[in-house]
Design a protein around this motif. Structure first.
Motif, PDB file in Angstrom:
ATOM      1  N   GLU A  38      37.683  37.507  45.215  1.00 35.21           N
ATOM      2  CA  GLU A  38      37.273  38.442  46.251  1.00 35.21           C
ATOM      3  C   GLU A  38      38.240  39.611  46.205  1.00 35.21           C
ATOM      4  O   GLU A  38      39.463  39.414  46.194  1.00 35.21           O
ATOM      5  CB  GLU A  38      37.293  37.781  47.622  1.00 35.21           C
ATOM      6  N   GLY A  39      37.700  40.830  46.127  1.00 36.57           N
ATOM      7  CA  GLY A  39      38.563  41.993  45.948  1.00 36.57           C
ATOM      8  C   GLY A  39      38.250  43.097  46.929  1.00 36.57           C
ATOM      9  O   GLY A  39      37.134  43.199  47.455  1.00 36.57           O
ATOM     10  N   ARG A  61      34.282  46.314  48.968  1.00 37.37           N
ATOM     11  CA  ARG A  61      34.655  44.918  48.733  1.00 37.37           C
ATOM     12  C   ARG A  61      33.711  44.360  47.676  1.00 37.37           C
ATOM     13  O   ARG A  61      32.527  44.684  47.662  1.00 37.37           O
ATOM     14  CB  ARG A  61      34.528  44.136  50.042  1.00 37.37           C
ATOM     15  N   SER A 119      43.128  41.664  45.148  1.00 31.90           N
ATOM     16  CA  SER A 119      42.141  40.595  45.162  1.00 31.90           C
ATOM     17  C   SER A 119      42.820  39.278  45.510  1.00 31.90           C
ATOM     18  O   SER A 119      44.051  39.159  45.477  1.00 31.90           O
ATOM     19  CB  SER A 119      41.454  40.474  43.797  1.00 31.90           C
ATOM     20  N   SER A 125      46.693  37.184  42.781  1.00 27.05           N
ATOM     21  CA  SER A 125      46.069  38.468  43.059  1.00 27.05           C
ATOM     22  C   SER A 125      46.195  39.420  41.885  1.00 27.05           C
ATOM     23  O   SER A 125      47.239  39.505  41.228  1.00 27.05           O
ATOM     24  CB  SER A 125      46.702  39.124  44.292  1.00 27.05           C
ATOM     25  N   ASN A 182      42.249  35.672  43.840  1.00 25.73           N
ATOM     26  CA  ASN A 182      41.588  34.941  42.768  1.00 25.73           C
ATOM     27  C   ASN A 182      41.919  33.460  42.902  1.00 25.73           C
ATOM     28  O   ASN A 182      43.091  33.069  42.844  1.00 25.73           O
ATOM     29  CB  ASN A 182      42.056  35.457  41.404  1.00 25.73           C
ATOM     30  N   TRP A 199      32.924  40.471  45.406  1.00 25.32           N
ATOM     31  CA  TRP A 199      33.282  39.060  45.366  1.00 25.32           C
ATOM     32  C   TRP A 199      32.298  38.325  44.457  1.00 25.32           C
ATOM     33  O   TRP A 199      31.229  38.825  44.132  1.00 25.32           O
ATOM     34  CB  TRP A 199      33.287  38.448  46.765  1.00 25.32           C
TER      35      TRP A 199
END
Length: 292
Positions: free
Chosen positions: A2-3, A147, A22, A32, A24, A149
């Motif tokens: 998710e970033g 965003r 992010s 991240s 990860n 993801w």
């Protein structure tokens, strides 16, 4: 993964910056992908940082160790990456107004490899970014944030964003790539244009066509009411090289190429009448790939 991604620019000075981070997921600990890029110049600082975590209420993301760190919230961003320090705060944020996310109906389809949502379609940013050999203090610069993801980045993708069209209150963003669901894979495009308080989203099942190549981006989308044409040109300056996460391998690869000072023309028609036609010389324009 998710970033989160922020883009800040000031048309009067010709300056822009991007920041990204992010979370990860990995069995050995979440980590991240983190980076800051500054224009003019090709300044980029990036890292793969451990101890990454995110919280929804209140929104916050953090990661870091002795190599670097960051902490972000809904209205603030703080990054330390080697010699680069970024501090900025946001106000007057223009929030996403629609029920579904930026990807439209695809935002609710499960198990796709990546999802995209531009959640700030405007706003103001104030702060300072400094690094060895340079610094920029900005006040009321223009803001965009998004965003994404999913399982990770697709095999190839393209992206763009601009909001510096003189005095026009306009924000444009597009995203495209090879979208996969099991054995099925196809190129998919989406674009969002905000003209004042009107937000136009064109995503499947609406048809958005794209031609990407040789530092040029061409997109055209139509709905029953609107037609949008975008033409991007990144030939005048080399791109910044940004990291792409490989979540399962706990490492980044430098295969994302973004022009922070590209040119983008945007034409919007409503029922064949020109609603907006303008060009930004401070657009973000990107292409990327990953192994596989």
């Amino acid at each position: 993964m998710e970033g989160w991604f922020w883009r800040v620019s000031d048309e009067s000075s010709g300056r822009a910056l991007i920041a990204l981070c992010s979370v990860n997921r990995h069995p050995d600990g979440d980590w991240s992908t983190t980076a800051v890029g500054v224009h003019p110049g090709l300044t980029v600082r990036s890292a793969a940082l451990p101890n990454a975590s995110a919280r929804q209420r209140p929104f916050s993301v953090t990661a870091g160790d002795e190599a670097g760190n960051f902490s972000v919230g809904a209205d603030r961003v703080h990054f330390v990456l080697g010699d680069l320090v970024l501090d900025m705060e946001f106000r007057d944020r223009v929030l996403w107004p629609k029920a579904l996310g930026g990807g439209g109906i695809f935002s609710s389809v499960p198990f796709l490899n990546q999802y995209w949502h531009p959640y700030y379609l405007g706003g103001r940013a104030s702060g300072t970014v400094s690094w060895e050999g340079g610094n920029w203090t900005f006040e009321n610069a223009k803001l965009y944030a998004e965003r994404n993801w999913g399982k990770g980045f697709p095999l190839r993708w393209w992206w763009g964003q601009a909001h510096d069209f003189g005095n026009a209150d306009v924000s444009v963003a597009f995203s495209g790539g090879l979208l996969s669901l099991g054995p099925i894979a196809r190129d998919v495009n989406g674009l969002v244009v905000r003209v004042g308080t009107t937000v136009i989203r064109m995503t499947p099942p609406l048809l958005v066509r794209s031609q990407i190549g040789a530092d040029r981006w061409r997109l055209r989308g139509r709905s029953l009411r609107y037609e949008v044409e975008l033409g991007g040109d990144g030939t005048q300056l080399p791109p910044h090289v940004l990291p792409v996460p490989l979540p399962a391998e706990r490492r980044n690869i430098d295969t994302d190429f973004e022009h922070l000072g590209g040119r983008l023309r945007c034409t919007v028609r409503e029922s064949a009448r020109v609603l907006f036609d303008g060009t930004s010389d401070l657009a973000g324009l990107e292409v990327g790939t990953r192994p596989g």
